[in-house]
Each structure stands twice: as structure tokens, then as C-alpha cells.
Design an enzyme around this catalytic site. Structure first.
Site, PDB file in Angstrom:
ATOM      1  N   THR A   1     -19.111  17.124 -15.772  1.00 36.67           N
ATOM      2  CA  THR A   1     -18.470  16.750 -17.040  1.00 36.67           C
ATOM      3  C   THR A   1     -19.532  16.276 -18.033  1.00 36.67           C
ATOM      4  O   THR A   1     -19.203  15.577 -18.994  1.00 36.67           O
ATOM      5  CB  THR A   1     -17.428  15.622 -16.820  1.00 36.67           C
ATOM      6  OG1 THR A   1     -18.059  14.543 -16.133  1.00 36.67           O
ATOM      7  CG2 THR A   1     -16.221  16.100 -16.031  1.00 36.67           C
ATOM      8  N   SER A   2     -20.812  16.624 -17.777  1.00 35.29           N
ATOM      9  CA  SER A   2     -21.869  16.131 -18.674  1.00 35.29           C
ATOM     10  C   SER A   2     -22.289  17.227 -19.649  1.00 35.29           C
ATOM     11  O   SER A   2     -21.719  17.344 -20.740  1.00 35.29           O
ATOM     12  CB  SER A   2     -23.056  15.591 -17.878  1.00 35.29           C
ATOM     13  OG  SER A   2     -23.659  16.609 -17.108  1.00 35.29           O
ATOM     14  N   ARG A   3     -23.252  18.035 -19.263  1.00 34.90           N
ATOM     15  CA  ARG A   3     -23.675  19.167 -20.084  1.00 34.90           C
ATOM     16  C   ARG A   3     -23.978  20.345 -19.178  1.00 34.90           C
ATOM     17  O   ARG A   3     -24.575  20.160 -18.100  1.00 34.90           O
ATOM     18  CB  ARG A   3     -24.930  18.819 -20.905  1.00 34.90           C
ATOM     19  CG  ARG A   3     -24.687  17.948 -22.108  1.00 34.90           C
ATOM     20  CD  ARG A   3     -23.892  18.680 -23.211  1.00 34.90           C
ATOM     21  NE  ARG A   3     -23.690  17.847 -24.379  1.00 34.90           N
ATOM     22  CZ  ARG A   3     -22.598  17.108 -24.619  1.00 34.90           C
ATOM     23  NH1 ARG A   3     -21.602  17.107 -23.752  1.00 34.90           N
ATOM     24  NH2 ARG A   3     -22.505  16.397 -25.731  1.00 34.90           N
TER      25      ARG A   3
ATOM     26  N   GLY B   1     -24.865   5.862 -15.909  1.00 32.73           N
ATOM     27  CA  GLY B   1     -24.623   5.122 -17.151  1.00 32.73           C
ATOM     28  C   GLY B   1     -23.174   4.668 -17.177  1.00 32.73           C
ATOM     29  O   GLY B   1     -22.543   4.506 -16.122  1.00 32.73           O
ATOM     30  N   ARG B   2     -22.651   4.485 -18.389  1.00 35.50           N
ATOM     31  CA  ARG B   2     -21.273   3.990 -18.514  1.00 35.50           C
ATOM     32  C   ARG B   2     -20.283   4.881 -17.774  1.00 35.50           C
ATOM     33  O   ARG B   2     -19.408   4.403 -17.056  1.00 35.50           O
ATOM     34  CB  ARG B   2     -20.862   3.961 -19.987  1.00 35.50           C
ATOM     35  CG  ARG B   2     -21.626   3.002 -20.849  1.00 35.50           C
ATOM     36  CD  ARG B   2     -21.063   3.096 -22.273  1.00 35.50           C
ATOM     37  NE  ARG B   2     -21.869   2.382 -23.213  1.00 35.50           N
ATOM     38  CZ  ARG B   2     -22.968   2.864 -23.791  1.00 35.50           C
ATOM     39  NH1 ARG B   2     -23.387   4.090 -23.514  1.00 35.50           N
ATOM     40  NH2 ARG B   2     -23.647   2.131 -24.650  1.00 35.50           N
ATOM     41  N   ILE B   3     -20.412   6.205 -17.972  1.00 35.14           N
ATOM     42  CA  ILE B   3     -19.428   7.127 -17.392  1.00 35.14           C
ATOM     43  C   ILE B   3     -19.582   7.175 -15.872  1.00 35.14           C
ATOM     44  O   ILE B   3     -18.583   7.090 -15.140  1.00 35.14           O
ATOM     45  CB  ILE B   3     -19.558   8.527 -18.034  1.00 35.14           C
ATOM     46  CG1 ILE B   3     -19.203   8.448 -19.535  1.00 35.14           C
ATOM     47  CG2 ILE B   3     -18.647   9.534 -17.329  1.00 35.14           C
ATOM     48  CD1 ILE B   3     -19.487   9.712 -20.336  1.00 35.14           C
TER      49      ILE B   3
ATOM     50  N   HIS C   1     -14.363  22.253 -22.041  1.00 32.14           N
ATOM     51  CA  HIS C   1     -14.984  21.037 -22.603  1.00 32.14           C
ATOM     52  C   HIS C   1     -13.911  20.074 -23.143  1.00 32.14           C
ATOM     53  O   HIS C   1     -13.844  19.818 -24.350  1.00 32.14           O
ATOM     54  CB  HIS C   1     -15.976  21.420 -23.716  1.00 32.14           C
ATOM     55  CG  HIS C   1     -16.942  20.314 -24.041  1.00 32.14           C
ATOM     56  ND1 HIS C   1     -18.251  20.528 -24.356  1.00 32.14           N
ATOM     57  CD2 HIS C   1     -16.776  18.961 -24.092  1.00 32.14           C
ATOM     58  CE1 HIS C   1     -18.868  19.386 -24.598  1.00 32.14           C
ATOM     59  NE2 HIS C   1     -17.978  18.417 -24.445  1.00 32.14           N
TER      60      HIS C   1
ATOM     61  N   GLU D   1     -22.390  27.422 -23.768  1.00 30.47           N
ATOM     62  CA  GLU D   1     -21.087  27.166 -24.368  1.00 30.47           C
ATOM     63  C   GLU D   1     -21.002  27.700 -25.799  1.00 30.47           C
ATOM     64  O   GLU D   1     -21.976  27.533 -26.546  1.00 30.47           O
ATOM     65  CB  GLU D   1     -20.874  25.640 -24.392  1.00 30.47           C
ATOM     66  CG  GLU D   1     -19.522  25.222 -23.905  1.00 30.47           C
ATOM     67  CD  GLU D   1     -19.445  23.707 -23.738  1.00 30.47           C
ATOM     68  OE1 GLU D   1     -20.028  23.197 -22.771  1.00 30.47           O
ATOM     69  OE2 GLU D   1     -18.834  23.071 -24.588  1.00 30.47           O
TER      70      GLU D   1
END
Ligand code: 8YV
Length: 320
Positions: free
Chosen positions: A242-244, A160-162, A291, A273
Site C-alpha cells: 500500500t506504499s508505492r 513510520g506512522r502507517i 490506489h 501507475e
């Protein structure tokens, strides 16, 4: 609905300018202590407001959404990911859910790139040594050797964008980029990103030196990097997330780190988390961050502005 009569509940402290602007525009209640609200506290806040502004630390499950007060019509998430919200339950109650995409793309991609650089070049390990009195006794040819980035292959999971922003950054470091995504990108975008498509994730994992996880957390991506898939990686490969946290089976990752069958991991997000699997703390080739991939002052400001725009659009009768 007149903006000044729009009653808003904000679960966390936001940048000062955003709080001031929100208070000028709407009737806002803040949770003064900057702590994550538990379910009863969230239910109390949701009892008599039109709009809830939650963050990633608020778990808005079906039960909570079903007991929301009748006024609640918009959940304007301060954040990109919406996996903390049961969107189906919200829609069934006639509640719209909005989020803040785009504004944290560059910051998150920068952090992913920083981790892609930091882990193979042992940046954090080096810094830790220098913080200890007497630990650095002088240069030597075999001291702190890492791995070169140029010529390596980065596999991006979720383009996607990231993911696309990471691909563009990686190209500047002469890294070859491949990606896996539910749908193949338009050839023009693939060319812009210099990225080649793998429709089969398992095949891609076998070939890469670095994996960057950039997909959302959904039922389909829960433990996407399972024990089976981690075993497909080359033993020197590293994983950057860096997502979930839920996208990786953290225990399986810890097993591979223990057996030395993986090059390392750089994690900004965790499965439970804010709890961290304590096994992950034991390894020098693991970077753990709290995070913070989107944590820039500019990014938080833009996220707040986007939340305000979403609320205004909704209050004016549009769909944010
Ligand atoms: C945010 C994030 O800080 O937006 C997201 O999806 O994971 C973070 O970068 C957080 O969501 C704020 O709610």
C-alpha cells in the site's frame, strides 16, 4: 501575502467543501476536467501562480520546476508521499514543498489490514465466484480453503506512522509483528506496537508469512523487493503493498507468481501507475486495487483542510 491575492492552481477536483473553502479564501484556478495534467498543461498552470496544489498523478520533475513562473513559491501537495516532486529542484528555486501526513494514516492502515485478511482468506476469489450464475454448487469440506492468520508472522518494511498503525491492528488478530526500518524505534513505541526489530531486511524476509510494504519510494527503496529478495521469501508468503509500486520489481514478482514460489500478492499501487503489468491479472492469488488505500470521504476532507492550513501558514509568513 493577503490570502485573497494568493493565486493558487489546483490540478485535480477536490471534495466540494474544500474547493468552496479554497475559493472563499484564495484566488483559485481549477483544472475543471478531472484528468491528470500532462507536462505542457502543468507548465501552463505553473506559469503565473503562487501556490500549486498537485496530487500523486502530477509528475513535477526538475525540468518542469525549473521552467515554473517566478511567482511560484509553494507546492502544497494534496497527499502524503512526495516522490512525484523533485524536492531538490524545488528548493534550489526557493520553492517550499508541503504535504499532508498523519490524516491518512488510519485509512491506509485499515486497507493494508483488509488486504492482509482478504488474501489468505480468499475473500475476493469467493466474491468473484458468487457473482457468476451457477458457479457455487454448494458447501464441501475442502471448498475455498485459505490460511489462518493467528500465529502467523507479519514483517513490516517501513515503520513510520502507517507501519505502526498496521502493527497495532495486526496484534488484535494474534499476528506476531516484526519490522525493518532505517532506524530502530524507541523501545516504548516498539512495546506499544508489539513489534520486534530486524536490522537486516534479508533475514526478516526469510522468516515472515506476510510482508507489508510501508516505506516511501526513494532512490534507496526503488525495487527494494527485488528478484533476489523475493526469492528469500517462504513459498507460502504473501506480499501486501500500500506504499508505492516502485518498491517492488513487478516483473520479478510476476515471475515468482508464475512459478508458484510465492503465496500471493495484494497490490494497491503499481510500478507504472496507472498502467498495470498485465501479467499480474492472470492469478487468482493476486488482489489488485486502484490506489484506493486512503480513499475515504473523511480522509480526503482532512487532506484538503491540511492543504488549506499549509497555504495559510505560508501566506502568513510561516513555514508550513
Ligand atoms: C493519496 C497517497 O491518495 O498520499 C499519498 O501518498 O499515496 C494516496 O493515498 C494521493 O497521494 C493523493 O495525492
Amino acid at each position: 501575502m493577503p490570502h485573497k491575492q494568493t493565486r493558487i492552481g489546483v490540478t485535480r477536483r477536490l471534495p466540494k467543501e474544500i474547493e468552496l473553502r479554497m475559493s472563499e479564501l484564495f484566488d483559485v484556478t481549477y483544472h475543471e476536467a478531472d484528468t491528470a495534467l500532462d507536462a505542457p498543461e502543468l507548465a501552463a498552470m505553473m506559469a503565473d501562480i503562487d501556490v500549486l496544489v498537485p496530487t500523486v498523478t502530477d509528475r513535477l520533475d526538475r525540468q518542469l520546476i525549473e521552467q515554473a513562473g517566478p511567482r511560484l513559491k509553494l507546492i502544497a501537495n494534496f497527499g502524503n508521499g512526495t516522490d512525484n516532486i523533485d524536492i531538490d529542484a524545488a528548493h534550489e528555486r526557493g520553492i517550499i514543498v508541503s504535504n499532508t501526513p498523519s490524516v491518512l494514516t488510519g485509512d491506509t492502515a485499515d486497507m493494508a489490514m483488509a488486504l492482509i485478511l482478504a488474501l489468505p482468506r480468499r475473500l475476493v476469489e469467493g466474491d468473484r465466484i458468487m457473482h457468476q450464475e451457477g458457479a457455487f454448487t454448494g458447501w464441501s469440506p475442502n471448498w475455498m480453503l485459505g490460511r489462518r492468520l493467528a500465529g502467523k508472522t507479519l514483517g513490516i518494511v517501513g515503520m513510520g506512522r502507517i507501519g505502526q498503525a498496521i502493527a497495532r491492528r495486526a496484534a488484535a488478530f494474534d499476528i506476531k509483528v516484526v519490522y525493518h526500518n532505517r532506524n530502530r524505534l524507541h523501545p516504548d513505541i516498539e512495546a506499544q506496537c508489539g513489534a520486534s526489530y530486524f536490522d537486516n531486511l534479508d533475514r526478516m524476509l526469510r522468516e515472515v508469512d506476510i510482508v507489508s510494504l510501508n516505506c516511501p519510494h526513494t532512490p534507496a527503496t526503488y525495487h527494494l523487493l527485488s528478484a533476489r529478495r523475493l526469492a528469500l521469501l517462504q513459498p507460502h508468503a504473501i506480499v501486501v503493498n500500500t506504499s508505492r509500486g516502485e518498491v517492488i520489481d513487478e516483473d520479478a514478482l510476476a515471475d515468482r507468481l508464475t512459478s508458484g514460489d510465492i503465496g500471493g500478492a495484494a497490490l494497491d499501487v503499481f510500478e507504472r501507475e496507472p498502467a498495470i503489468n498485465p501479467r499480474l491479472r492472470a492469478f487468482d492469488n493476486v488482489i489488485l486495487l486502484p490506489h484506493m488505500s486512503s480513499a475515504t470521504m473523511e480522509g480526503r476532507q482532512s487532506m484538503g483542510e491540511k492543504v488549506i492550513i499549509n497555504i495559510q501558514s505560508w501566506a502568513d509568513g510561516h513555514r508550513p
